[in-house]
Design a protein around this motif. Structure first.
Motif, PDB file in Angstrom:
ATOM      1  N   ARG A 264      -4.508  97.292   7.340  1.00  0.00           N
ATOM      2  CA  ARG A 264      -4.129  96.207   6.435  1.00  0.00           C
ATOM      3  C   ARG A 264      -4.986  96.159   5.181  1.00  0.00           C
ATOM      4  NH1 ARG A 264      -5.914  90.429   9.014  1.00  0.00           N
ATOM      5  NH2 ARG A 264      -8.143  90.830   9.308  1.00  0.00           N
ATOM      6  N   ILE A 265      -6.193  96.739   5.199  1.00  0.00           N
ATOM      7  CA  ILE A 265      -7.018  96.652   3.997  1.00  0.00           C
ATOM      8  C   ILE A 265      -6.496  97.586   2.900  1.00  0.00           C
ATOM      9  CG2 ILE A 265      -9.022  96.098   5.407  1.00  0.00           C
ATOM     10  CD1 ILE A 265     -10.205  98.827   4.611  1.00  0.00           C
ATOM     11  N   THR A 266      -5.613  98.522   3.250  1.00  0.00           N
ATOM     12  CA  THR A 266      -5.011  99.389   2.231  1.00  0.00           C
ATOM     13  C   THR A 266      -3.577  98.979   1.920  1.00  0.00           C
ATOM     14  OG1 THR A 266      -4.334 100.996   3.938  1.00  0.00           O
ATOM     15  CG2 THR A 266      -6.449 101.359   2.853  1.00  0.00           C
ATOM     16  N   LEU A 267      -3.097  97.931   2.555  1.00  0.00           N
ATOM     17  CA  LEU A 267      -1.733  97.460   2.305  1.00  0.00           C
ATOM     18  C   LEU A 267      -1.685  96.146   1.535  1.00  0.00           C
ATOM     19  CD1 LEU A 267      -0.021  98.206   5.751  1.00  0.00           C
ATOM     20  CD2 LEU A 267       0.092  99.555   3.648  1.00  0.00           C
TER      21      LEU A 267
ATOM     22  N   ALA B 164     -19.312  96.086  -9.021  1.00  0.00           N
ATOM     23  CA  ALA B 164     -18.428  95.095  -8.402  1.00  0.00           C
ATOM     24  C   ALA B 164     -19.011  94.592  -7.076  1.00  0.00           C
ATOM     25  CB  ALA B 164     -17.045  95.704  -8.169  1.00  0.00           C
ATOM     26  N   THR B 165     -18.674  93.364  -6.734  1.00  0.00           N
ATOM     27  CA  THR B 165     -19.128  92.766  -5.484  1.00  0.00           C
ATOM     28  C   THR B 165     -18.421  93.414  -4.300  1.00  0.00           C
ATOM     29  OG1 THR B 165     -19.499  90.649  -6.587  1.00  0.00           O
ATOM     30  CG2 THR B 165     -19.303  90.611  -4.179  1.00  0.00           C
ATOM     31  N   ARG B 166     -19.207  93.858  -3.322  1.00  0.00           N
ATOM     32  CA  ARG B 166     -18.632  94.473  -2.129  1.00  0.00           C
ATOM     33  C   ARG B 166     -18.072  93.419  -1.191  1.00  0.00           C
ATOM     34  NH1 ARG B 166     -21.743  97.646  -5.533  1.00  0.00           N
ATOM     35  NH2 ARG B 166     -22.366  99.620  -4.582  1.00  0.00           N
ATOM     36  N   VAL B 167     -16.872  93.643  -0.708  1.00  0.00           N
ATOM     37  CA  VAL B 167     -16.260  92.789   0.309  1.00  0.00           C
ATOM     38  C   VAL B 167     -16.065  93.653   1.542  1.00  0.00           C
ATOM     39  CG1 VAL B 167     -14.270  91.395   0.952  1.00  0.00           C
ATOM     40  CG2 VAL B 167     -15.072  91.402  -1.420  1.00  0.00           C
ATOM     41  N   HIS B 168     -16.723  93.298   2.632  1.00  0.00           N
ATOM     42  CA  HIS B 168     -16.684  94.124   3.834  1.00  0.00           C
ATOM     43  C   HIS B 168     -15.462  93.794   4.694  1.00  0.00           C
ATOM     44  CE1 HIS B 168     -20.604  95.868   2.992  1.00  0.00           C
ATOM     45  NE2 HIS B 168     -21.019  94.648   2.690  1.00  0.00           N
ATOM     46  N   ASP B 169     -14.941  94.822   5.321  1.00  0.00           N
ATOM     47  CA  ASP B 169     -13.780  94.672   6.195  1.00  0.00           C
ATOM     48  C   ASP B 169     -14.190  93.901   7.440  1.00  0.00           C
ATOM     49  OD1 ASP B 169     -11.424  94.953   7.588  1.00  0.00           O
ATOM     50  OD2 ASP B 169     -11.820  97.020   8.198  1.00  0.00           O
ATOM     51  N   ARG B 170     -13.576  92.742   7.641  1.00  0.00           N
ATOM     52  CA  ARG B 170     -13.885  91.905   8.803  1.00  0.00           C
ATOM     53  C   ARG B 170     -12.604  91.572   9.552  1.00  0.00           C
ATOM     54  NH1 ARG B 170     -16.656  86.840   6.173  1.00  0.00           N
ATOM     55  NH2 ARG B 170     -14.720  87.024   4.997  1.00  0.00           N
ATOM     56  N   ALA B 171     -12.696  91.532  10.853  1.00  0.00           N
ATOM     57  CA  ALA B 171     -11.513  91.250  11.667  1.00  0.00           C
ATOM     58  C   ALA B 171     -10.943  89.872  11.363  1.00  0.00           C
ATOM     59  CB  ALA B 171     -11.864  91.364  13.153  1.00  0.00           C
ATOM     60  N   ARG B 172     -11.783  88.931  10.973  1.00  0.00           N
ATOM     61  CA  ARG B 172     -11.309  87.556  10.745  1.00  0.00           C
ATOM     62  C   ARG B 172     -10.759  87.348   9.335  1.00  0.00           C
ATOM     63  NH1 ARG B 172     -16.939  87.167  10.865  1.00  0.00           N
ATOM     64  NH2 ARG B 172     -17.931  86.345   8.972  1.00  0.00           N
ATOM     65  N   SER B 173     -10.803  88.372   8.482  1.00  0.00           N
ATOM     66  CA  SER B 173     -10.268  88.234   7.127  1.00  0.00           C
ATOM     67  C   SER B 173      -8.767  87.986   7.186  1.00  0.00           C
ATOM     68  CB  SER B 173     -10.558  89.485   6.308  1.00  0.00           C
ATOM     69  OG  SER B 173     -11.940  89.680   6.136  1.00  0.00           O
ATOM     70  N   THR B 174      -8.309  86.986   6.452  1.00  0.00           N
ATOM     71  CA  THR B 174      -6.883  86.656   6.438  1.00  0.00           C
ATOM     72  C   THR B 174      -6.178  87.456   5.350  1.00  0.00           C
ATOM     73  OG1 THR B 174      -7.110  84.873   4.830  1.00  0.00           O
ATOM     74  CG2 THR B 174      -7.473  84.321   7.167  1.00  0.00           C
ATOM     75  N   PRO B 175      -4.851  87.591   5.439  1.00  0.00           N
ATOM     76  CA  PRO B 175      -4.110  88.265   4.359  1.00  0.00           C
ATOM     77  C   PRO B 175      -4.350  87.627   2.990  1.00  0.00           C
ATOM     78  CG  PRO B 175      -2.716  88.036   6.291  1.00  0.00           C
ATOM     79  CD  PRO B 175      -3.975  87.272   6.573  1.00  0.00           C
ATOM     80  N   HIS B 176      -4.495  86.300   2.935  1.00  0.00           N
ATOM     81  CA  HIS B 176      -4.748  85.625   1.659  1.00  0.00           C
ATOM     82  C   HIS B 176      -6.105  86.026   1.090  1.00  0.00           C
ATOM     83  CE1 HIS B 176      -1.178  83.142   1.849  1.00  0.00           C
ATOM     84  NE2 HIS B 176      -1.476  82.804   3.095  1.00  0.00           N
ATOM     85  N   GLU B 177      -7.117  86.168   1.964  1.00  0.00           N
ATOM     86  CA  GLU B 177      -8.437  86.601   1.505  1.00  0.00           C
ATOM     87  C   GLU B 177      -8.381  88.035   0.993  1.00  0.00           C
ATOM     88  OE1 GLU B 177     -11.360  83.924   4.377  1.00  0.00           O
ATOM     89  OE2 GLU B 177     -10.628  85.872   5.078  1.00  0.00           O
ATOM     90  N   LEU B 178      -7.676  88.911   1.700  1.00  0.00           N
ATOM     91  CA  LEU B 178      -7.559  90.297   1.270  1.00  0.00           C
ATOM     92  C   LEU B 178      -6.780  90.403  -0.031  1.00  0.00           C
ATOM     93  CD1 LEU B 178      -6.787  92.032   4.698  1.00  0.00           C
ATOM     94  CD2 LEU B 178      -8.955  91.970   3.477  1.00  0.00           C
ATOM     95  N   ASP B 179      -5.814  89.516  -0.222  1.00  0.00           N
ATOM     96  CA  ASP B 179      -5.000  89.554  -1.431  1.00  0.00           C
ATOM     97  C   ASP B 179      -5.811  89.174  -2.667  1.00  0.00           C
ATOM     98  OD1 ASP B 179      -2.431  89.938  -2.700  1.00  0.00           O
ATOM     99  OD2 ASP B 179      -2.324  87.775  -2.936  1.00  0.00           O
ATOM    100  N   ARG B 180      -6.900  88.470  -2.465  1.00  0.00           N
ATOM    101  CA  ARG B 180      -7.744  88.072  -3.600  1.00  0.00           C
ATOM    102  C   ARG B 180      -8.715  89.177  -4.013  1.00  0.00           C
ATOM    103  NH1 ARG B 180      -7.704  82.841  -0.971  1.00  0.00           N
ATOM    104  NH2 ARG B 180      -9.679  83.322   0.080  1.00  0.00           N
TER     105      ARG B 180
END
Length: 224
Positions: free
Chosen positions: A157-160, A111-127
């Protein structure tokens, strides 16, 4: 005047006509901990029953499953293949990775890795399809996983937000019997997240709905 002073001023005015008793005031500063040790009773049981390490881990697995978490067991050598299998079974094309996650955990994962970034929005994390983290401690008596924002867990937030969370627990190092034993290991100044199963709630008719305040699916990998 600061906001703190304004709030405390309102509290003092509200308590102006309250009769004082003999309870000493809670001190501020270095003496606070010793005050609690003298005033707060701490003679409660630290854990219930006398269990071996194996029995404690079995109790954790039982209570995790009771909360509808999906429990897996493997050795450290099997961990990467186990995570690959779980993500593949889920059909996860993307996986969110905390900054301090050991690289070998996901070495077999496509799977493609998505790194935890401070600028990530909730919509981006939801995807994001899934998130893989470690944990701070796991409580056997309550089937609870505790995260404290350490590098292998990332920000809260990355686990919620993502719908699927895989949490890796080191056995037996990160497993304790009870909540008091867990509190002894945790730093109260850190952002603690206590997780007992996947996010769920019930309405007045007791119809259970999962995924309301966090992941709809929680998988826990006990690595020994």
């Amino acid at each position: 005047m600061s906001s703190r002073d304004a709030i405390l001023g309102r509290v003092r005015r509200a308590l102006a006509d309250v009769r004082q008793d003999g309870t000493p005031p809670v001190p501020e500063g270095p003496g606070r901990d010793s005050w609690y040790d003298q005033v707060v009773r701490r003679d409660y049981l630290r854990e219930h029953g006398d269990r071996s390490v194996g029995q404690t881990v079995d109790l954790l697995a039982e209570n995790l499953a009771d909360y509808r978490a999906i429990v897996h067991r493997c050795t450290d050598d099997e961990l990467s293949d186990t995570l690959m299998r779980l993500l593949a079974e889920r059909g996860s094309g993307t996986v969110l990775v905390p900054p301090g996650l050991p690289p070998y955990w996901l070495k077999a994962v496509d799977a493609t890795r998505v790194h935890d970034r401070a600028r990530s929005t909730p919509h981006e994390l939801d995807r994001v399809d899934s998130v893989v983290t470690g944990c701070a401690v796991a409580v056997a008596e309550t089937g609870t996983i505790v995260l404290d924002g350490s590098p292998d867990q990332g920000r809260r937030r990355i686990t919620l937000v993502p719908d699927h969370h895989i949490c890796v627990v080191r056995v037996p190092d990160q497993v304790v019997s009870s909540v008091p034993r867990a509190l002894e290991r945790l730093d109260p100044s850190r952002p603690l997240t206590w997780i007992s199963g996947p996010s769920a709630t019930s309405d007045i008719e007791l119809d259970r709905v999962e995924g309301v305040h966090g992941p709809r699916t929680l998988e826990v990998v006990l690595v020994g």
